[in-house]
Design a protein around this motif. Structure first.
Motif, mmCIF file in Angstrom:
data_model
loop_
_atom_site.group_PDB
_atom_site.id
_atom_site.type_symbol
_atom_site.label_atom_id
_atom_site.label_comp_id
_atom_site.label_asym_id
_atom_site.label_seq_id
_atom_site.Cartn_x
_atom_site.Cartn_y
_atom_site.Cartn_z
ATOM 1 N N ILE A 49 0.834 -1.209 0.000
ATOM 2 C CA ILE A 49 0.000 0.000 0.000
ATOM 3 C C ILE A 49 0.868 1.258 0.000
ATOM 4 N N GLY A 50 2.166 1.086 -0.285
ATOM 5 C CA GLY A 50 3.041 2.238 -0.482
ATOM 6 C C GLY A 50 3.760 2.738 0.742
ATOM 7 N N LEU A 51 3.829 1.932 1.801
ATOM 8 C CA LEU A 51 4.518 2.356 3.020
ATOM 9 C C LEU A 51 5.794 1.538 3.178
ATOM 10 N N GLU A 52 6.927 2.196 2.992
ATOM 11 C CA GLU A 52 8.210 1.507 3.148
ATOM 12 C C GLU A 52 8.694 1.647 4.593
ATOM 13 N N THR A 53 9.482 0.683 5.036
ATOM 14 C CA THR A 53 9.887 0.629 6.436
ATOM 15 C C THR A 53 11.398 0.465 6.572
ATOM 16 N N TYR A 54 11.875 0.678 7.792
ATOM 17 C CA TYR A 54 13.277 0.399 8.111
ATOM 18 C C TYR A 54 13.346 -0.160 9.522
ATOM 19 N N THR A 55 14.469 -0.809 9.839
ATOM 20 C CA THR A 55 14.641 -1.438 11.145
ATOM 21 C C THR A 55 15.783 -0.780 11.899
ATOM 22 N N GLN A 56 15.511 -0.366 13.142
ATOM 23 C CA GLN A 56 16.546 0.219 13.985
ATOM 24 C C GLN A 56 17.470 -0.877 14.519
ATOM 25 N N ASP A 57 18.574 -0.457 15.123
ATOM 26 C CA ASP A 57 19.519 -1.408 15.708
ATOM 27 C C ASP A 57 18.887 -2.239 16.814
ATOM 28 N N ASP A 58 17.847 -1.704 17.461
ATOM 29 C CA ASP A 58 17.189 -2.433 18.553
ATOM 30 C C ASP A 58 16.034 -3.306 18.051
ATOM 31 N N ASN A 59 15.968 -3.515 16.724
ATOM 32 C CA ASN A 59 14.966 -4.374 16.070
ATOM 33 C C ASN A 59 13.592 -3.732 15.903
ATOM 34 N N ARG A 60 13.416 -2.519 16.366
ATOM 35 C CA ARG A 60 12.120 -1.879 16.179
ATOM 36 C C ARG A 60 11.956 -1.432 14.730
ATOM 37 N N ILE A 61 10.769 -1.657 14.191
ATOM 38 C CA ILE A 61 10.489 -1.352 12.787
ATOM 39 C C ILE A 61 9.600 -0.116 12.701
ATOM 40 N N PHE A 62 10.021 0.843 11.863
ATOM 41 C CA PHE A 62 9.301 2.099 11.689
ATOM 42 C C PHE A 62 9.087 2.384 10.202
ATOM 43 N N PRO A 63 8.101 3.225 9.883
ATOM 44 C CA PRO A 63 7.996 3.700 8.500
ATOM 45 C C PRO A 63 9.188 4.593 8.173
ATOM 46 N N LYS A 64 9.658 4.556 6.933
ATOM 47 C CA LYS A 64 10.796 5.392 6.536
ATOM 48 C C LYS A 64 10.510 6.866 6.736
ATOM 49 N N SER A 65 9.257 7.234 6.692
ATOM 50 C CA SER A 65 8.874 8.628 6.894
ATOM 51 C C SER A 65 8.966 9.047 8.357
ATOM 52 N N ASN A 66 9.117 8.060 9.262
ATOM 53 C CA ASN A 66 9.116 8.328 10.704
ATOM 54 C C ASN A 66 7.867 9.102 11.135
ATOM 55 N N SER A 67 6.751 8.763 10.513
ATOM 56 C CA SER A 67 5.522 9.496 10.779
ATOM 57 C C SER A 67 4.354 8.532 10.965
ATOM 58 N N SER A 68 3.751 8.551 12.156
ATOM 59 C CA SER A 68 2.560 7.730 12.360
ATOM 60 C C SER A 68 1.395 8.249 11.515
ATOM 61 N N LYS A 69 1.394 9.548 11.208
ATOM 62 C CA LYS A 69 0.356 10.101 10.339
ATOM 63 C C LYS A 69 0.445 9.492 8.938
ATOM 64 N N ASP A 70 1.655 9.208 8.499
ATOM 65 C CA ASP A 70 1.842 8.576 7.195
ATOM 66 C C ASP A 70 1.225 7.174 7.183
ATOM 67 N N VAL A 71 1.398 6.442 8.284
ATOM 68 C CA VAL A 71 0.790 5.113 8.395
ATOM 69 C C VAL A 71 -0.729 5.235 8.332
ATOM 70 N N LYS A 72 -1.258 6.174 9.101
ATOM 71 C CA LYS A 72 -2.704 6.396 9.093
ATOM 72 C C LYS A 72 -3.200 6.747 7.692
ATOM 73 N N ASP A 73 -2.528 7.662 7.036
ATOM 74 C CA ASP A 73 -2.969 8.110 5.708
ATOM 75 C C ASP A 73 -2.920 6.979 4.682
ATOM 76 N N LYS A 74 -1.862 6.167 4.736
ATOM 77 C CA LYS A 74 -1.738 5.060 3.777
ATOM 78 C C LYS A 74 -2.849 4.036 3.977
ATOM 79 N N LEU A 75 -3.151 3.716 5.225
ATOM 80 C CA LEU A 75 -4.211 2.751 5.505
ATOM 81 C C LEU A 75 -5.577 3.289 5.074
ATOM 82 N N LEU A 76 -5.858 4.534 5.396
ATOM 83 C CA LEU A 76 -7.161 5.102 5.044
ATOM 84 C C LEU A 76 -7.292 5.325 3.538
#
Length: 371
Positions: free
Chosen positions: A103-130
């Protein structure tokens, strides 16, 4: 596949949070693959869709965690660990990441294994899903609070995906057993607070920060989760450093004060509070006292209103099957935080939402297509 029903199947999803939206999308995508379109989905929520996803992960949305062994991943849930083995075997981290990529949301993984959107924006996640949801004309967001099964009489399939104390009446109206909701992943208030406000500490048990009247940060959240069933006050002991490290430093710096040597291992502002003979030469301090300085003993008197704050408790796992379908009421499913499943910080609670929502979506589709 030919359409198998004369009348349009009406599906209700109660809760427009991560689990509810993810479930609706997987139902829609699943039906598309089967060329089945004779259905509608109404998603009920009195609040804005995906409102709860915005503050997660410090506004960056910690989508999941890059632990790819199911049992190791599930060990991060104080409640629901074994139930999740089956859920994760059907939809796990890599499936979630593939979906978000689709759905167009790319991600990356931090050194501590946490996965985030490349945009570092929860609003981006919301917008992509909606945005993905808006492409399906037979899915509708309805701004309405559902309080009882009587509000859902016209629906053929019901999915409850909202998780908080407000949901209890709705769940009880279906005679579904509930484990009482209790707040977890909270900051904590400390009795007789005397510590340096705003100071961060990297302890052997985890990182935390001193707040206005207690502790916050990952370790505080973990402590609140592990002790959710304890009555206040309760005592905790945090291991600040290995005591042998301190003995080694003392042997090399015996003429220095014990306070200054302890300050080599923890912030000096904290050492000045817990080391009661700060200026005394290290060589003159008893072994018993030296060992005491490697721990921080706290009495927790209450939860605070900071933190990730999820709810432990929810629909009793013994009352649903491996597909999160009710054993008591036909055509009723549960997913996300409404289940008696909760994890530590690090993307674990959202992964429960994604995985349980997918499993419910597939079972709902199966119950319709194979009817």
């Amino acid at each position: 596949m030919e359409q198998c029903c004369q009348n349009k199947i009406k599906i209700a999803i109660v809760g427009a949070g991560p689990a509810g939206i993810y479930c609706a999308l997987h139902i829609a995508f699943g039906f598309n693959k089967l060329n089945f379109f004779d259905y509608s989905i109404d998603i009920f929520d009195k609040s804005q869709a995906l409102r709860t996803i915005l503050p997660t992960g410090g506004m960056r949305c910690n989508l999941s965690n890059a632990i790819y062994d199911i049992k190791e991943f599930a060990s991060n849930y104080p409640r629901g660990e074994k139930f999740l083995y089956s859920i994760f075997s059907k939809h796990f981290v890599y499936d979630t990441l593939d979906f978000f990529s689709s759905i167009g949301l790319e991600t990356y993984t931090q050194d501590d294994n946490r996965i985030f959107p490349k945009s570092n924006s929860s609003k981006d996640v919301k917008d992509k899903l909606l945005n993905a949801l808006s492409k399906f004309k037979n899915i509708k967001l309805v701004h309405k609070e559902i309080n009882s099964k009587d509000d859902l009489k016209k629906y053929d399939k019901i999915i409850i995906s909202c998780g908080s104390k407000r949901t209890e009446k709705l769940i009880e109206s279906f005679n579904q057993p509930i484990v009482p909701f209790k707040r977890a992943l909270c900051a904590l208030k400390v009795q007789d607070f005397k510590y340096p406000k705003g100071v961060s500490v990297k302890s052997l048990d985890g990182d935390f920060i001193f707040s206005e009247d207690g502790i916050s940060g990952p370790l505080a959240f973990k402590i609140s989760s592990l002790n959710v069933d304890k009555n206040f006050p309760y005592d905790v002991r945090i291991k600040l450093f290995e005591v042998n490290e301190l003995f080694d430093l003392i042997s090399k710096n015996s003429k220095k004060s014990i306070g200054n040597i302890v300050s080599m291992l923890i912030p000096k502002s904290l050492a000045s509070v817990i080391v009661d003979d700060f200026d005394k030469k290290a060589a003159e301090v008893s072994k018993e006292k030296i060992e005491k300085y490697s721990y921080l003993n706290l009495t927790i008197i209450n939860n605070a209103n900071q933190g990730e704050i999820v709810h432990a408790g929810g629909v009793a796992l013994s009352s649903i099957d491996k597909n999160c379908k009710s054993k008591i009421t036909d055509n009723l499913w549960f997913c996300g935080e409404v289940l008696d499943i909760d994890g530590f910080c690090g993307g674990f609670n959202l992964q429960n939402c994604w995985s349980s929502a997918f499993v419910v979506a597939k079972d709902v589709i199966k119950s319709i297509i194979e009817k």
